[in-house]
Every structure is written in structure tokens, then in C-alpha cells.
Design a protein around this motif. Structure first.
Motif, PDB file in Angstrom:
ATOM      1  N   ALA A  60       0.826  -1.207   0.000  1.00 15.20           N
ATOM      2  CA  ALA A  60       0.000   0.000   0.000  1.00 15.20           C
ATOM      3  C   ALA A  60       0.860   1.257   0.000  1.00 15.20           C
ATOM      4  CB  ALA A  60      -0.928  -0.001   1.214  1.00 15.20           C
ATOM      5  N   LEU A  61       0.221   2.384  -0.285  1.00  8.51           N
ATOM      6  CA  LEU A  61       0.877   3.691  -0.264  1.00  8.51           C
ATOM      7  C   LEU A  61       0.432   4.424   0.993  1.00  8.51           C
ATOM      8  CD1 LEU A  61       2.474   6.050  -1.611  1.00  8.51           C
ATOM      9  CD2 LEU A  61       0.323   6.667  -2.762  1.00  8.51           C
ATOM     10  N   MET A  62       1.394   4.894   1.796  1.00 11.19           N
ATOM     11  CA  MET A  62       1.092   5.671   2.996  1.00 11.19           C
ATOM     12  C   MET A  62       1.637   7.078   2.828  1.00 11.19           C
ATOM     13  SD  MET A  62       2.054   4.905   7.012  1.00 11.19           S
ATOM     14  CE  MET A  62       0.527   4.097   7.484  1.00 11.19           C
ATOM     15  N   ILE A  63       0.804   8.069   3.139  1.00 12.10           N
ATOM     16  CA  ILE A  63       1.193   9.457   2.902  1.00 12.10           C
ATOM     17  C   ILE A  63       1.161  10.257   4.199  1.00 12.10           C
ATOM     18  CG2 ILE A  63       0.610  11.573   1.668  1.00 12.10           C
ATOM     19  CD1 ILE A  63      -0.274   9.940  -0.665  1.00 12.10           C
ATOM     20  N   PHE A  64       2.264  10.954   4.460  1.00 10.54           N
ATOM     21  CA  PHE A  64       2.478  11.733   5.667  1.00 10.54           C
ATOM     22  C   PHE A  64       2.461  13.234   5.357  1.00 10.54           C
ATOM     23  CE2 PHE A  64       4.528   7.684   6.106  1.00 10.54           C
ATOM     24  CZ  PHE A  64       4.421   7.323   7.444  1.00 10.54           C
ATOM     25  N   ASN A  65       2.144  14.025   6.365  1.00 11.12           N
ATOM     26  CA  ASN A  65       2.251  15.480   6.266  1.00 11.12           C
ATOM     27  C   ASN A  65       3.563  15.907   6.919  1.00 11.12           C
ATOM     28  OD1 ASN A  65       1.951  18.241   6.205  1.00 11.12           O
ATOM     29  ND2 ASN A  65       0.170  18.320   7.528  1.00 11.12           N
ATOM     30  N   ASN A  66       4.496  16.425   6.122  1.00 11.04           N
ATOM     31  CA  ASN A  66       5.831  16.738   6.627  1.00 11.04           C
ATOM     32  C   ASN A  66       5.984  18.177   7.132  1.00 11.04           C
ATOM     33  OD1 ASN A  66       5.992  18.310   4.327  1.00 11.04           O
ATOM     34  ND2 ASN A  66       7.413  16.974   3.239  1.00 11.04           N
ATOM     35  N   THR A  67       4.871  18.863   7.419  1.00 12.01           N
ATOM     36  CA  THR A  67       4.959  20.225   7.922  1.00 12.01           C
ATOM     37  C   THR A  67       5.662  20.263   9.275  1.00 12.01           C
ATOM     38  OG1 THR A  67       3.688  22.243   8.374  1.00 12.01           O
ATOM     39  CG2 THR A  67       2.734  20.174   9.134  1.00 12.01           C
ATOM     40  N   LYS A  68       6.260  21.401   9.576  1.00 11.20           N
ATOM     41  CA  LYS A  68       6.968  21.593  10.844  1.00 11.20           C
ATOM     42  C   LYS A  68       6.355  22.762  11.593  1.00 11.20           C
ATOM     43  CE  LYS A  68      11.650  21.590  12.719  1.00 11.20           C
ATOM     44  NZ  LYS A  68      13.081  21.416  12.362  1.00 11.20           N
ATOM     45  N   VAL A  69       6.154  22.585  12.892  1.00  7.07           N
ATOM     46  CA  VAL A  69       5.547  23.637  13.710  1.00  7.07           C
ATOM     47  C   VAL A  69       6.567  24.751  13.946  1.00  7.07           C
ATOM     48  CG1 VAL A  69       4.324  24.174  15.848  1.00  7.07           C
ATOM     49  CG2 VAL A  69       4.150  21.881  14.849  1.00  7.07           C
ATOM     50  N   ALA A 286       0.268   5.235  -9.475  1.00 11.21           N
ATOM     51  CA  ALA A 286       0.839   3.892  -9.440  1.00 11.21           C
ATOM     52  C   ALA A 286       0.102   2.981  -8.457  1.00 11.21           C
ATOM     53  CB  ALA A 286       2.324   3.966  -9.072  1.00 11.21           C
ATOM     54  N   HIS A 287      -0.631   3.587  -7.522  1.00 15.45           N
ATOM     55  CA  HIS A 287      -1.381   2.818  -6.519  1.00 15.45           C
ATOM     56  C   HIS A 287      -2.889   2.965  -6.717  1.00 15.45           C
ATOM     57  CE1 HIS A 287       1.944   1.534  -3.833  1.00 15.45           C
ATOM     58  NE2 HIS A 287       2.553   2.591  -4.337  1.00 15.45           N
ATOM     59  N   ASN A 288      -3.297   3.151  -7.952  1.00 18.66           N
ATOM     60  CA  ASN A 288      -4.723   3.239  -8.295  1.00 18.66           C
ATOM     61  C   ASN A 288      -5.456   4.355  -7.535  1.00 18.66           C
ATOM     62  OD1 ASN A 288      -4.594   0.931 -10.046  1.00 18.66           O
ATOM     63  ND2 ASN A 288      -4.560  -0.355  -8.208  1.00 18.66           N
ATOM     64  N   CYS A 289      -4.689   5.395  -7.211  1.00 21.37           N
ATOM     65  CA  CYS A 289      -5.243   6.560  -6.498  1.00 21.37           C
ATOM     66  C   CYS A 289      -5.910   6.164  -5.188  1.00 21.37           C
ATOM     67  CB  CYS A 289      -6.212   7.332  -7.390  1.00 21.37           C
ATOM     68  SG  CYS A 289      -5.373   8.215  -8.721  1.00 21.37           S
ATOM     69  N   GLN A 290      -5.277   5.216  -4.484  1.00 18.54           N
ATOM     70  CA  GLN A 290      -5.713   4.808  -3.155  1.00 18.54           C
ATOM     71  C   GLN A 290      -4.535   4.983  -2.208  1.00 18.54           C
ATOM     72  OE1 GLN A 290      -9.192   2.619  -2.401  1.00 18.54           O
ATOM     73  NE2 GLN A 290      -9.185   4.626  -3.347  1.00 18.54           N
ATOM     74  N   ALA A 291      -4.795   5.523  -1.009  1.00 15.78           N
ATOM     75  CA  ALA A 291      -3.697   5.780  -0.085  1.00 15.78           C
ATOM     76  C   ALA A 291      -4.157   5.663   1.365  1.00 15.78           C
ATOM     77  CB  ALA A 291      -3.117   7.177  -0.319  1.00 15.78           C
ATOM     78  N   ILE A 292      -3.200   5.311   2.219  1.00 15.17           N
ATOM     79  CA  ILE A 292      -3.387   5.358   3.672  1.00 15.17           C
ATOM     80  C   ILE A 292      -2.949   6.743   4.117  1.00 15.17           C
ATOM     81  CG2 ILE A 292      -2.684   4.372   5.890  1.00 15.17           C
ATOM     82  CD1 ILE A 292      -1.846   1.836   4.242  1.00 15.17           C
ATOM     83  N   ALA A 293      -3.839   7.491   4.740  1.00 18.64           N
ATOM     84  CA  ALA A 293      -3.523   8.854   5.162  1.00 18.64           C
ATOM     85  C   ALA A 293      -3.110   8.864   6.623  1.00 18.64           C
ATOM     86  CB  ALA A 293      -4.721   9.771   4.960  1.00 18.64           C
ATOM     87  N   VAL A 294      -2.004   9.515   6.914  1.00 16.28           N
ATOM     88  CA  VAL A 294      -1.594   9.727   8.295  1.00 16.28           C
ATOM     89  C   VAL A 294      -2.102  11.104   8.717  1.00 16.28           C
ATOM     90  CG1 VAL A 294       0.337   9.935   9.903  1.00 16.28           C
ATOM     91  CG2 VAL A 294       0.427   8.267   8.032  1.00 16.28           C
ATOM     92  N   GLY A 295      -3.210  11.106   9.442  1.00 20.96           N
ATOM     93  CA  GLY A 295      -3.766  12.350   9.961  1.00 20.96           C
ATOM     94  C   GLY A 295      -4.834  12.971   9.086  1.00 20.96           C
ATOM     95  N   THR A 296      -5.689  13.744   9.734  1.00 21.41           N
ATOM     96  CA  THR A 296      -6.771  14.420   9.019  1.00 21.41           C
ATOM     97  C   THR A 296      -6.260  15.473   8.061  1.00 21.41           C
ATOM     98  OG1 THR A 296      -7.025  15.968  10.870  1.00 21.41           O
ATOM     99  CG2 THR A 296      -8.411  14.002  10.888  1.00 21.41           C
ATOM    100  N   THR A 297      -5.068  16.037   8.331  1.00 23.51           N
ATOM    101  CA  THR A 297      -4.509  17.032   7.402  1.00 23.51           C
ATOM    102  C   THR A 297      -4.160  16.378   6.073  1.00 23.51           C
ATOM    103  OG1 THR A 297      -2.275  16.715   8.312  1.00 23.51           O
ATOM    104  CG2 THR A 297      -3.619  18.483   9.267  1.00 23.51           C
TER     105      THR A 297
END
Length: 432
Positions: A60-69, A286-297
Motif C-alpha cells: 500500500a501507499l502511505m502518505i504523511f504530512n511533513n509540515t513543521k511547527v 501507481a497505486h490506483n489513487c488509493q492511499a493510507i492517510a496519516v492524519g486528518t490534514t
């Protein structure tokens, strides 16, 4: 729930009793020793976050938000004149940075030297009716004077101009290379932690309130679902054949904005700035536009991409500002169409890639105000890693939408089984 009814959602239906002692004031150590509640197609099981990889489908594809506070709180003292005519310090005024105004681009903003303008919230504003605020801060051993001046009022917020120079400049001595605004914030600002923690920022928060993969400065609140990840958990994901990608959504103070209206059509979502690289769009395809999202952002960013793609398909000549997604746009668009097929979702993402090509861009920079509430149909996100959210919050509405209304079952289990809540609390993996 039908799309046309989403605006009439009563926020009181999304309330639960959250005892004060269930709000985690500090994170567990190590990060990945937090608990993980897995909701898997209606069933519940208790896990530990360190075992996250084993709960996910391989490949699977997992996507993170790399923003910094950023250190968004700046404490000034009002400059006054003492009875003997000498300068003195008056009331403390807190300036809370919300989003860059001039320059509006985050990256450019943090590289500015000597001058910039931000949209801000101001604490103790009634004590600051006129004049400028000043502070002195040491950067690399050099004293720097920072001045804040009121420019204009926008709703409840202010546009504030910041100027800074070396203290020696005031006496006419030669100026050397000024520090950047990022340097000013690192030296003079305070890291903002959520108000519901009811405590001051501590030295430990400088580390624990950032994700281990944070890179791009801009948020005033952490994407807290990511706080549980450690290098070992990330390595476990790679070994489990999980494809890892990143995007950026800068979290604004609006994430803590309470819903004060009885129905959701009276609540205005905050606008958030996003950046998605070409590579991430390609990975989605490449992942059929399906992803595991880390966080509501990450959810709000990924789901916004579909609607941005629709806009580009309809009008390829749009500029980035015109890609903005209003909070109710998805419901207006979805109400007139059937649930799109995977092919149609992929077509929208391909349109965004073509738009990047047409504008010779390596990344998509845009804004979204998307509201995800019951009645919304998810286009891209298949799994969600997220913390436990406040009662009567837009984040709880998102969880309800994602779990098809089963949030009460999940939260009841968490409360009955000792889970810790909110930013520094435990985590959940939601698989609808």
C-alpha cells in the motif's frame, strides 16, 4: 446521509463526555509505545502503535504530512513613557502568527531579512491601541531589535508588519547581514501547544510536539497523528513493503476553532495551504489513487486533489489561486454526479500532472477549505491513522464520515478501555 443535508448537520449530535483526566498532557515515551485502536470493517481490536505495519496491507501507499511547527508565539512589551519622561515597558502583548501575508509564500517568508508582514491573532489587544511593539533578542551573540506595527484589521485578526535590525544600526554603526525571519522566530518565538493542555510550553515540547519527519516550516499546530512514528516504525513500514510519500499542509490555528453554530452551514472552515510534489501524484497513480492517510490534514489534502483535478479538466488555463477548494464545493459537485469510478479519479490526478507540465512546475501549491462531514464520499483515502478528537469538532465529523457513522462505537470503546485523548494521546487505525 444525502449530500444536500450535510450543511444541516447539528454539531450537538457529535458530542461525548471527555473527562479532563483522559486528556493526555504529555506524550508517552517512547513515542511508539502509545496504544493503537484498530477499527477494521466494523470490528475493534486493541494494539500498540509499534505494531502498526502488521495491521496494513502490503504494497500500500502511505502518505504523511511533513509540515513543521514554527515558534509562532511572540511576546512583546508595549513601550510607554514613565512619569519622569524615561522609556519604560508596559503591558505584555502576545502576537500569534497565523499565515504569511507579504511575502505570501512560506518558503520566501522564512528567508526574508529585515521586513515582512503576517496575518496574526493578538492577545491583550485592548492594551495596544496605537504605536509599535519592540523586543530585543540575541542571535549568534548579536543583539537584534524586532518591531511589530499594526497595519490593518481583517475580521478578528490583524495584519502586522515586522521589522528588525541589529541594535548597532540604531546608533548608526554599519549594518551586517541581517538574520532571516526564521532565525528571529527560533530565537524569540515560543512553540505553541494546544490550549486544552492548560500548561505552558516546556523544553520537552520542542521535540515531542514535532514529528520525526517534519521538514517544511509553516504550521502553528502539529499534525498530531504523526507524533507516534519513530524511525523504527518507519523502517517496519518499509520492510512491510509500504510505499511512503509526503505532502505538506500547514496547519493553522483554525484547527482549534470551536463550532459555535448549531448547524454546520453556519461554521466557516479555515483555509489551509498545501504543497504536493509531482512525484506524489505519480505515486498515487501507481497505486490506483488509493492511499493510507496519516492524519486528518493528509486526508483533507488528498481529497482536495480530486476536486482540483476536476477544475483543471474543465478549464486547463486556471492559475493556482483558482484551484482553491471551498468548504462546500465537494458536496455541490458530488450532488450532481454518481460516485466516480477509479478511472475517473485517476483522470483527475492525471489532469493535475498535465497542469504542472503546462506551468513547468515540480509541485502543486494551492489552498483548500474543504469540509469533510457525514455525507461526503471519499475518493482517495482508504485507511486513516488518527488520534482521538475533541467533542463537537470538525475533526470528529471527518472521523464519522470516514467510518460511516460509527464514531460513537469507536470512542465508547476508547473511553471504556483507558485510551488517552487529543494531541498527545493514543492513536487509531480506521479501516471502513
Amino acid at each position: 446521509m444525502k449530500y444536500e443535508n450535510a450543511r444541516q448537520i447539528s454539531i450537538s449530535d457529535y458530542s461525548y463526555n471527555l473527562p479532563e483526566d483522559r486528556i493526555a498532557k504529555y506524550p508517552v515515551t517512547p513515542r511508539d509505545s502509545s496504544r493503537l485502536l484498530v477499527y477494521d470493517h466494523g470490528s475493534l481490536r486493541d494494539e500498540h502503535f509499534s505494531n502498526l505495519a502488521s495491521q496494513l496491507p502490503k504494497g500500500a501507499l502511505m502518505i504523511f504530512n511533513n509540515t513543521k511547527v514554527i515558534h509562532a508565539r511572540l511576546n512583546f512589551r508595549k513601550q510607554i513613557t514613565a512619569p519622569d519622561g524615561s522609556p519604560a515597558e508596559g503591558a505584555r502583548i502576545e502576537v500569534f502568527l497565523l499565515e504569511p501575508y507579504l511575502p505570501a509564500d512560506y518558503e520566501q517568508m522564512f528567508l526574508t531579512r529585515g521586513h515582512c508582514t503576517w496575518l496574526c491573532m493578538v492577545g491583550n489587544l485592548k492594551k495596544w491601541k496605537e504605536g509599535s511593539l519592540k523586543m530585543s533578542v540575541s542571535i549568534d551573540g548579536m543583539p537584534v531589535v524586532v518591531t511589530a506595527s499594526r497595519m490593518a484589521t481583517n475580521s478578528t485578526n490583524l495584519t502586522i508588519e515586522f521589522n528588525w535590525c541589529f541594535e548597532s544600526d540604531v546608533t548608526g554603526k554599519p549594518n551586517t547581514s541581517l538574520p532571516t525571519f526564521a532565525d528571529i522566530l527560533d530565537a524569540a518565538g515560543q512553540l505553541p501547544i494546544p490550549p486544552y493542555l492548560n500548561r505552558q510550553t516546556q523544553e520537552s515540547d520542542l521535540t515531542t510536539y514535532q514529528t520525526v519527519y517534519s521538514k517544511i516550516k509553516g504550521s502553528v499546530a502539529a499534525p498530531t497523528a504523526g507524533l507516534h512514528f519513530t524511525p523504527q516504525v518507519l523502517q517496519n513500514l518499509v520492510e512491510h513493503d509500504i510505499d511512503i510519500e509526503e505532502l505538506t499542509l500547514h496547519v493553522g490555528a483554525g484547527t482549534f476553532k470551536p463550532v459555535k453554530s448549531q448547524h454546520m452551514d453556519g461554521h466557516e472552515m479555515h483555509t489551509e495551504h498545501i504543497c504536493v510534489r509531482r512525484q506524489t501524484l505519480q505515486k498515487l497513480l501507481a497505486h490506483n489513487c488509493q492511499a493510507i492517510a496519516v492524519g486528518t490534514t493528509s486526508v483533507r489534502t488528498l481529497e482536495s486533489l480530486y476536486y482540483m483535478g476536476l477544475k483543471v479538466k474543465q478549464c486547463p488555463d486556471l492559475n493556482a489561486d483558482q484551484l482553491h477548494i471551498g468548504q462546500w464545493e465537494p458536496y455541490d459537485l458530488d450532488a450532481s454526479t454518481m460516485q466516480p469510478s477509479r478511472t475517473e479519479v485517476e483522470s483527475a490526478i492525471r489532469a493535475l500532472l498535465q497542469w504542472l507540465d503546462n506551468h513547468d512546475l515540480g509541485a502543486l501549491h494551492a489552498c483548500t477549505q474543504i469540509m469533510i462531514a457525514p455525507g461526503y464520499s471519499f475518493k482517495i483515502v482508504s485507511h486513516l491513522v488518527t488520534n482521538f478528537h475533541q467533542p463537537q469538532s470538525t475533526l470528529l465529523l471527518l472521523v464519522s464520515a470516514f467510518t460511516r457513522g460509527q464514531w460513537q462505537t469507536i470512542y465508547h470503546h476508547a473511553l471504556e478501555n483507558g485510551y488517552r485523548f487529543l494531541s498527545y494521546g493514543d492513536s487509531s487505525l480506521l479501516i471502513p
